[in-house]
Design a protein around this motif. Structure first.
Motif, PDB file in Angstrom:
ATOM      1  N   ILE A  84     -10.935  -4.320  -0.535  1.00 43.26           N
ATOM      2  CA  ILE A  84     -10.310  -5.411  -1.296  1.00 43.26           C
ATOM      3  C   ILE A  84      -8.809  -5.477  -0.999  1.00 43.26           C
ATOM      4  CG2 ILE A  84      -9.768  -6.224  -3.617  1.00 43.26           C
ATOM      5  CD1 ILE A  84     -12.419  -5.172  -4.544  1.00 43.26           C
ATOM      6  N   LEU A  85      -8.177  -4.326  -0.835  1.00 45.59           N
ATOM      7  CA  LEU A  85      -6.756  -4.308  -0.489  1.00 45.59           C
ATOM      8  C   LEU A  85      -6.512  -4.993   0.846  1.00 45.59           C
ATOM      9  CD1 LEU A  85      -3.836  -3.362  -0.932  1.00 45.59           C
ATOM     10  CD2 LEU A  85      -4.475  -1.180   0.110  1.00 45.59           C
ATOM     11  N   LEU A  86      -7.385  -4.726   1.818  1.00 45.42           N
ATOM     12  CA  LEU A  86      -7.245  -5.356   3.126  1.00 45.42           C
ATOM     13  C   LEU A  86      -7.427  -6.866   3.024  1.00 45.42           C
ATOM     14  CD1 LEU A  86      -6.840  -5.027   6.160  1.00 45.42           C
ATOM     15  CD2 LEU A  86      -9.307  -4.702   6.385  1.00 45.42           C
ATOM     16  N   LEU A  87      -8.389  -7.300   2.222  1.00 42.83           N
ATOM     17  CA  LEU A  87      -8.594  -8.736   2.048  1.00 42.83           C
ATOM     18  C   LEU A  87      -7.376  -9.396   1.407  1.00 42.83           C
ATOM     19  CD1 LEU A  87     -12.317  -8.804   0.842  1.00 42.83           C
ATOM     20  CD2 LEU A  87     -11.425  -9.307   3.125  1.00 42.83           C
ATOM     21  N   ILE A  88      -6.739  -8.706   0.464  1.00 48.91           N
ATOM     22  CA  ILE A  88      -5.529  -9.249  -0.154  1.00 48.91           C
ATOM     23  C   ILE A  88      -4.410  -9.380   0.868  1.00 48.91           C
ATOM     24  CG2 ILE A  88      -3.717  -8.790  -1.869  1.00 48.91           C
ATOM     25  CD1 ILE A  88      -5.831  -7.473  -3.606  1.00 48.91           C
ATOM     26  N   LEU A  89      -4.297  -8.406   1.770  1.00 51.02           N
ATOM     27  CA  LEU A  89      -3.235  -8.430   2.767  1.00 51.02           C
ATOM     28  C   LEU A  89      -3.504  -9.428   3.879  1.00 51.02           C
ATOM     29  CD1 LEU A  89      -2.457  -4.619   3.101  1.00 51.02           C
ATOM     30  CD2 LEU A  89      -1.239  -6.353   1.773  1.00 51.02           C
ATOM     31  N   ILE A  90      -4.771  -9.759   4.108  1.00 51.44           N
ATOM     32  CA  ILE A  90      -5.095 -10.705   5.169  1.00 51.44           C
ATOM     33  C   ILE A  90      -4.611 -12.112   4.807  1.00 51.44           C
ATOM     34  CG2 ILE A  90      -7.061 -11.950   6.198  1.00 51.44           C
ATOM     35  CD1 ILE A  90      -8.453  -9.308   6.531  1.00 51.44           C
ATOM     36  N   LEU A  91      -4.577 -12.434   3.518  1.00 53.01           N
ATOM     37  CA  LEU A  91      -4.180 -13.774   3.092  1.00 53.01           C
ATOM     38  C   LEU A  91      -2.773 -14.148   3.559  1.00 53.01           C
ATOM     39  CD1 LEU A  91      -5.699 -13.883  -0.507  1.00 53.01           C
ATOM     40  CD2 LEU A  91      -6.580 -14.948   1.573  1.00 53.01           C
ATOM     41  N   PRO A  92      -1.738 -13.327   3.316  1.00 53.88           N
ATOM     42  CA  PRO A  92      -0.413 -13.709   3.842  1.00 53.88           C
ATOM     43  C   PRO A  92      -0.356 -13.716   5.358  1.00 53.88           C
ATOM     44  CG  PRO A  92      -0.353 -11.514   2.878  1.00 53.88           C
ATOM     45  CD  PRO A  92      -1.661 -12.115   2.483  1.00 53.88           C
ATOM     46  N   MET A  93      -1.155 -12.875   6.016  1.00 58.32           N
ATOM     47  CA  MET A  93      -1.185 -12.884   7.478  1.00 58.32           C
ATOM     48  C   MET A  93      -1.780 -14.183   8.004  1.00 58.32           C
ATOM     49  SD  MET A  93      -2.399  -8.934   8.119  1.00 58.32           S
ATOM     50  CE  MET A  93      -2.472  -9.142   9.892  1.00 58.32           C
ATOM     51  N   MET A  94      -2.837 -14.676   7.356  1.00 57.37           N
ATOM     52  CA  MET A  94      -3.416 -15.954   7.745  1.00 57.37           C
ATOM     53  C   MET A  94      -2.437 -17.088   7.498  1.00 57.37           C
ATOM     54  SD  MET A  94      -7.314 -15.469   6.302  1.00 57.37           S
ATOM     55  CE  MET A  94      -7.728 -17.171   6.695  1.00 57.37           C
ATOM     56  N   LEU A  95      -1.691 -17.011   6.389  1.00 56.12           N
ATOM     57  CA  LEU A  95      -0.681 -18.025   6.094  1.00 56.12           C
ATOM     58  C   LEU A  95       0.401 -18.035   7.160  1.00 56.12           C
ATOM     59  CD1 LEU A  95       0.526 -20.134   4.170  1.00 56.12           C
ATOM     60  CD2 LEU A  95       1.645 -18.262   2.948  1.00 56.12           C
ATOM     61  N   PHE A  96       0.842 -16.852   7.578  1.00 54.32           N
ATOM     62  CA  PHE A  96       1.858 -16.763   8.623  1.00 54.32           C
ATOM     63  C   PHE A  96       1.325 -17.325   9.939  1.00 54.32           C
ATOM     64  CE2 PHE A  96       3.643 -14.185  12.149  1.00 54.32           C
ATOM     65  CZ  PHE A  96       4.928 -14.700  12.118  1.00 54.32           C
ATOM     66  N   GLN A  97       0.074 -17.016  10.279  1.00 53.92           N
ATOM     67  CA  GLN A  97      -0.511 -17.517  11.513  1.00 53.92           C
ATOM     68  C   GLN A  97      -0.591 -19.037  11.493  1.00 53.92           C
ATOM     69  OE1 GLN A  97      -1.215 -15.834  14.170  1.00 53.92           O
ATOM     70  NE2 GLN A  97      -2.157 -17.497  15.352  1.00 53.92           N
ATOM     71  N   LEU A 154       4.471  10.203 -12.125  1.00 54.81           N
ATOM     72  CA  LEU A 154       3.042  10.074 -12.422  1.00 54.81           C
ATOM     73  C   LEU A 154       2.701   8.720 -13.033  1.00 54.81           C
ATOM     74  CD1 LEU A 154       2.353  13.624 -13.890  1.00 54.81           C
ATOM     75  CD2 LEU A 154       1.891  12.816 -11.564  1.00 54.81           C
ATOM     76  N   ASP A 155       3.627   8.082 -13.700  1.00 59.80           N
ATOM     77  CA  ASP A 155       3.351   6.810 -14.365  1.00 59.80           C
ATOM     78  C   ASP A 155       3.438   5.617 -13.419  1.00 59.80           C
ATOM     79  OD1 ASP A 155       3.023   8.157 -16.732  1.00 59.80           O
ATOM     80  OD2 ASP A 155       5.129   7.929 -17.322  1.00 59.80           O
ATOM     81  N   SER A 156       3.832   5.841 -12.171  1.00 59.95           N
ATOM     82  CA  SER A 156       3.954   4.747 -11.212  1.00 59.95           C
ATOM     83  C   SER A 156       2.577   4.446 -10.636  1.00 59.95           C
ATOM     84  CB  SER A 156       4.936   5.130 -10.099  1.00 59.95           C
ATOM     85  OG  SER A 156       5.103   4.071  -9.196  1.00 59.95           O
ATOM     86  N   LEU A 157       1.868   3.549 -11.287  1.00 59.06           N
ATOM     87  CA  LEU A 157       0.481   3.248 -10.931  1.00 59.06           C
ATOM     88  C   LEU A 157       0.455   2.115  -9.912  1.00 59.06           C
ATOM     89  CD1 LEU A 157      -2.480   3.949 -11.510  1.00 59.06           C
ATOM     90  CD2 LEU A 157      -2.460   2.166 -13.268  1.00 59.06           C
ATOM     91  N   MET A 158       0.300   2.460  -8.631  1.00 63.12           N
ATOM     92  CA  MET A 158       0.145   1.482  -7.570  1.00 63.12           C
ATOM     93  C   MET A 158      -1.138   1.785  -6.826  1.00 63.12           C
ATOM     94  SD  MET A 158       4.049   0.938  -6.182  1.00 63.12           S
ATOM     95  CE  MET A 158       3.505  -0.287  -4.986  1.00 63.12           C
ATOM     96  N   ILE A 159      -1.603   0.811  -6.083  1.00 64.86           N
ATOM     97  CA  ILE A 159      -2.926   0.919  -5.480  1.00 64.86           C
ATOM     98  C   ILE A 159      -2.963   2.017  -4.420  1.00 64.86           C
ATOM     99  CG2 ILE A 159      -2.567  -0.741  -3.607  1.00 64.86           C
ATOM    100  CD1 ILE A 159      -5.668  -0.330  -5.884  1.00 64.86           C
ATOM    101  N   GLY A 169       0.796  -1.226   0.000  1.00 62.97           N
ATOM    102  CA  GLY A 169       0.000   0.000   0.000  1.00 62.97           C
ATOM    103  C   GLY A 169       0.820   1.264   0.000  1.00 62.97           C
ATOM    104  N   GLU A 170       2.091   1.175  -0.371  1.00 65.32           N
ATOM    105  CA  GLU A 170       2.983   2.342  -0.346  1.00 65.32           C
ATOM    106  C   GLU A 170       2.497   3.421  -1.305  1.00 65.32           C
ATOM    107  OE1 GLU A 170       5.353   4.891   0.796  1.00 65.32           O
ATOM    108  OE2 GLU A 170       5.759   2.928   1.702  1.00 65.32           O
ATOM    109  N   PHE A 171       2.538   4.655  -0.837  1.00 67.26           N
ATOM    110  CA  PHE A 171       2.091   5.791  -1.651  1.00 67.26           C
ATOM    111  C   PHE A 171       3.200   6.818  -1.861  1.00 67.26           C
ATOM    112  CE2 PHE A 171       0.622  10.238  -1.212  1.00 67.26           C
ATOM    113  CZ  PHE A 171       0.116  10.408  -2.496  1.00 67.26           C
TER     114      PHE A 171
END
Length: 303
Positions: free
Chosen positions: A279-292, A251-256, A240-242
């Motif tokens: 949706i971004l939070l749901l994407i990030l929850i997946l690796p956290m669940m994997l780590f847990q 300007l061409d660096s298109l990130m979420i 989620g880096e901005f």
């Protein structure tokens, strides 16, 4: 009687200690997320706040439900958002891999250093945090610019004939993210590698084990929890880096993160921005669940 009161007091104290982190998560994570999730089912309006109420009793239940999903349906139809998601995943994944490749040897060297030197090296790793994050990013703008330090040094050494375009490129974004989040990879790895018993290495060498085989069979398995923890600490914020893509990528660096900022503050479409954030939070929850799950499996296999 006194023993019974002591047990009750100890039980109440334990419950109070457990309640504190849960209260913190409820107040500063679940409640804000519930508000954002609620807004994602609203419609944008020119008002304050710039979104409609979630429940409109003037419509029937089916119309309210169909209308509430408009923001998520729009995300499926517009490629801009999925390109932003996929690009963010790619940048965060490559940055995490680079941090691992650079951070593992550093963490291993610090863990094997004498205690007095170890403290000094750890302080050097943490030292950049004493400086403002924005100042460090701006410093890289000065280093990577056309007339910056790096181009000037390369021209002076005769390695290039004209300045290279390094700023406002993907290369600059990777440099900024790796530089910023590398300590988050080194510290968990160091915490694991510090507990490594060197006598096991000596025993493996006495039994004929080659250095690469000893590393693969002994050192690497011990450091797996540190690798997972460090990778999550790098991947999640990089996703989620901005600031870094905006300043170093242009300007061409298109990130979420940039897309999310534009929806909130430029387009003033809070419902759509809330859907993007959900949706971004749901994407990030997946690796956290994997780590847990990995941590639970590791605990059960090594009681």
């Amino acid at each position: 009687m006194a023993i019974h009161q002591h047990r009750i007091g100890d039980l109440l104290w334990r419950r109070f200690v457990i309640l504190l982190p849960y209260s913190w998560l409820l107040l500063f994570f679940l409640v804000p997320f519930a508000i954002v999730f609620k807004i994602s089912f609203s419609d944008p309006i020119v008002a304050q706040p710039p979104f409609t109420a979630l429940f409109d009793h003037s419509q029937n239940l089916l119309n309210r439900f169909q209308g509430s999903l408009n923001n998520y349906l729009f995300l499926l139809e517009d490629n801009l958002y999925w390109i932003s998601y996929l690009r963010s995943i790619r940048v965060a994944g490559i940055s995490t891999l680079l941090c691992l490749l650079l951070g593992y040897p550093v963490a291993y060297y610090i863990a094997q250093s004498p205690p007095t030197r170890r403290n000094l090296l750890l302080m050097l790793i943490i030292l950049p945090f004493w400086t403002s994050f924005l100042l460090r990013v701006y410093a890289w703008m000065g280093i990577l610019s056309t007339n910056g330090i790096l181009n000037s040094a390369l021209l002076w050494m005769g390695l290039i004939e004209e300045p290279l375009q390094m700023l406002y490129t993907d290369f600059a974004v990777y440099i900024g993210i790796v530089y910023t989040y590398l300590p988050f990879m080194i510290l968990p790895l160091y915490a694991n590698l510090e507990r490594l018993d060197l006598e096991i290495h000596d025993a493996a060498a006495d039994l004929g084990g080659k250095p690469l085989q000893v590393f693969w069979d002994i050192t690497l398995p011990v450091s797996v929890p540190g690798i997972i923890a460090g990778s999550l600490l790098v991947f999640i914020p990089a996703m989620g880096e901005f600031v870094i893509p905006a300043l170093l990528g242009g300007l061409d660096s298109l990130m979420i993160g940039r897309t999310l900022y534009d929806e909130f503050f430029v387009n003033r479409d809070w419902p759509l921005a809330s859907a993007v954030a959900t949706i971004l939070l749901l994407i990030l929850i997946l690796p956290m669940m994997l780590f847990q799950r990995t941590q639970v499996s590791s605990t059960e296999s090594n009681p």
